[in-house]
Design a protein around this motif. Structure first.
Motif, PDB file in Angstrom:
ATOM      1  N   LYS A 145     -11.336   5.492   0.328  1.00  0.00           N
ATOM      2  CA  LYS A 145     -11.119   4.046   0.387  1.00  0.00           C
ATOM      3  C   LYS A 145     -11.541   3.452   1.728  1.00  0.00           C
ATOM      4  CE  LYS A 145      -7.441   3.920  -3.005  1.00  0.00           C
ATOM      5  NZ  LYS A 145      -6.068   3.601  -3.283  1.00  0.00           N
ATOM      6  N   ASP A 159      -5.111   9.923  -2.386  1.00  0.00           N
ATOM      7  CA  ASP A 159      -3.882   9.139  -2.343  1.00  0.00           C
ATOM      8  C   ASP A 159      -2.632  10.020  -2.421  1.00  0.00           C
ATOM      9  OD1 ASP A 159      -5.475   6.885  -2.221  1.00  0.00           O
ATOM     10  OD2 ASP A 159      -5.261   6.403  -4.339  1.00  0.00           O
ATOM     11  N   ASN A 217       0.826  -1.209   0.000  1.00  0.00           N
ATOM     12  CA  ASN A 217       0.000   0.000   0.000  1.00  0.00           C
ATOM     13  C   ASN A 217       0.858   1.256   0.000  1.00  0.00           C
ATOM     14  OD1 ASN A 217      -2.442  -1.308  -0.103  1.00  0.00           O
ATOM     15  ND2 ASN A 217      -2.759  -1.289   2.103  1.00  0.00           N
ATOM     16  N   GLU A 270       1.275   4.184  -3.235  1.00  0.00           N
ATOM     17  CA  GLU A 270       0.866   5.563  -3.007  1.00  0.00           C
ATOM     18  C   GLU A 270       1.529   6.471  -4.039  1.00  0.00           C
ATOM     19  OE1 GLU A 270       2.441   8.235   0.394  1.00  0.00           O
ATOM     20  OE2 GLU A 270       0.710   7.138   1.155  1.00  0.00           O
TER      21      GLU A 270
END
Length: 120
Positions: free
Chosen positions: A94, A52, A25, A29
């Motif tokens: 998200k 993001d 993750n 980004e």
């Protein structure tokens, strides 16, 4: 008391999975890109692009101390504007159906004194 091997292996695999997900993750980004930010449209494939990019924006650009012209140059025209606050829509965060907003607060001279991200 001796812990069975299956439990030891299970815990080890779980730890590896959690660390792997966290790292993937972080690597996924995106870096802040002013042109992408300014030209972003909310589509299914880029629903949370601005959201993001927020971490990278904060790390690479000191917003406090900038004037309104520099903020507009960096982020484009705000989605809403009050006398002392610019608000930029960040898209979906998200986390279910939550949406985010970046609020930038200016002093009476048009200099950024504070900013915050809201997750609603």
């Amino acid at each position: 008391m001796k812990i069975p091997k299956i439990i030891k292996y299970g815990i080890s695999i779980l730890i590896i999975l959690v660390v792997g997900i966290y790292i993937s993750n972080r690597l996924a980004e995106p870096n802040f890109d002013s042109d992408k930010w300014k030209n972003w449209t909310e589509t299914e494939s880029e629903m949370s692009l601005r959201w993001d990019m927020m971490r990278s924006l904060g790390k690479n650009h000191e917003l406090k101390g900038m004037n309104k012209a520099k903020i507009i140059e960096l982020l484009g025209t705000p989605d809403s504007e009050l006398k002392s606050t610019f608000t930029y829509y960040l898209g979906y965060s998200k986390r279910g159906i939550n949406q985010g907003y970046l609020d930038i607060v200016f002093d009476e001279n048009g200099i950024v004194v504070d900013y915050s991200v809201t997750d609603t």
